[in-house]
Design a protein around this motif. Structure first.
Motif, PDB file in Angstrom:
ATOM      1  N   HIS A  11      90.605 -36.491  77.970  1.00 21.11           N
ATOM      2  CA  HIS A  11      89.449 -36.317  78.853  1.00 21.11           C
ATOM      3  C   HIS A  11      88.942 -34.880  78.945  1.00 21.11           C
ATOM      4  O   HIS A  11      87.769 -34.659  79.206  1.00 21.11           O
ATOM      5  N   ARG A  12      89.786 -33.903  78.749  1.00 19.87           N
ATOM      6  CA  ARG A  12      89.379 -32.498  78.867  1.00 19.87           C
ATOM      7  C   ARG A  12      88.936 -31.883  77.545  1.00 19.87           C
ATOM      8  O   ARG A  12      88.536 -30.731  77.501  1.00 19.87           O
ATOM      9  N   ARG A  14      86.961 -30.487  74.609  1.00 20.47           N
ATOM     10  CA  ARG A  14      85.602 -29.948  74.550  1.00 20.47           C
ATOM     11  C   ARG A  14      85.080 -29.827  73.126  1.00 20.47           C
ATOM     12  O   ARG A  14      83.887 -29.902  72.905  1.00 20.47           O
ATOM     13  N   LYS A  36      83.787 -37.247  78.212  1.00 23.49           N
ATOM     14  CA  LYS A  36      82.616 -36.737  78.935  1.00 23.49           C
ATOM     15  C   LYS A  36      82.488 -35.220  78.879  1.00 23.49           C
ATOM     16  O   LYS A  36      81.408 -34.684  79.081  1.00 23.49           O
ATOM     17  N   ASN A  37      83.572 -34.480  78.613  1.00 23.55           N
ATOM     18  CA  ASN A  37      83.526 -33.025  78.549  1.00 23.55           C
ATOM     19  C   ASN A  37      83.287 -32.494  77.135  1.00 23.55           C
ATOM     20  O   ASN A  37      83.178 -31.291  76.940  1.00 23.55           O
ATOM     21  N   ASN A  39      81.641 -31.026  74.156  1.00 28.40           N
ATOM     22  CA  ASN A  39      80.363 -30.354  73.948  1.00 28.40           C
ATOM     23  C   ASN A  39      80.074 -30.048  72.483  1.00 28.40           C
ATOM     24  O   ASN A  39      78.964 -29.736  72.129  1.00 28.40           O
ATOM     25  N   THR A  59      73.113 -36.352  77.176  1.00 27.93           N
ATOM     26  CA  THR A  59      73.370 -35.667  78.442  1.00 27.93           C
ATOM     27  C   THR A  59      72.870 -36.493  79.616  1.00 27.93           C
ATOM     28  O   THR A  59      73.377 -36.360  80.728  1.00 27.93           O
ATOM     29  N   TYR A  63      77.093 -36.961  79.731  1.00 30.51           N
ATOM     30  CA  TYR A  63      77.864 -36.274  78.704  1.00 30.51           C
ATOM     31  C   TYR A  63      77.369 -34.845  78.535  1.00 30.51           C
ATOM     32  O   TYR A  63      76.251 -34.525  78.908  1.00 30.51           O
ATOM     33  N   ARG A  64      78.193 -34.006  77.939  1.00 26.64           N
ATOM     34  CA  ARG A  64      77.849 -32.598  77.770  1.00 26.64           C
ATOM     35  C   ARG A  64      77.682 -32.204  76.308  1.00 26.64           C
ATOM     36  O   ARG A  64      77.746 -31.034  75.974  1.00 26.64           O
TER      37      ARG A  64
END
Length: 86
Positions: A11-12, A14, A36-37, A39, A59, A63-64
């Motif tokens: 989840h974290r 990037r 969701k994180n 990028n 986004t 979402y990022r």
């Protein structure tokens, strides 16, 4: 690597670089939806010709995703990327 599965517990996360694998498509129900994180997603130099699952990573959906690398693939259409245009 041939399928995008098994990332749903990260989840974290990037940045995910899956360049130079044997991916052929990105189906809509991949575990990427749980990231969701995320990028930056690098998928360059695979054999991807179908990217229908990317519209869900916009986004607008919370979402990022800011960077999507698809260089060196075999894309037939990019319509699924329209929600990512910002």
């Amino acid at each position: 690597l041939r399928e995008l599965e098994g990332f749903d517990t990260l989840h974290r996360l990037r940045v995910l670089d899956l360049s130079c694998n044997r991916l052929q498509s990105i189906p809509p129900c991949t575990s990427l939806r749980q990231l969701k994180n995320l990028n930056t997603l690098a998928l360059s130099f695979n054999s991807i010709d179908n990217i229908e699952g990317f519209g869900e990573l916009s986004t607008e959906g919370g979402y990022r995703l800011k960077v999507l690398e698809l260089e060196g693939n075999h894309l037939k259409t990019i319509e699924a990327l329209q929600p990512l245009r910002n």
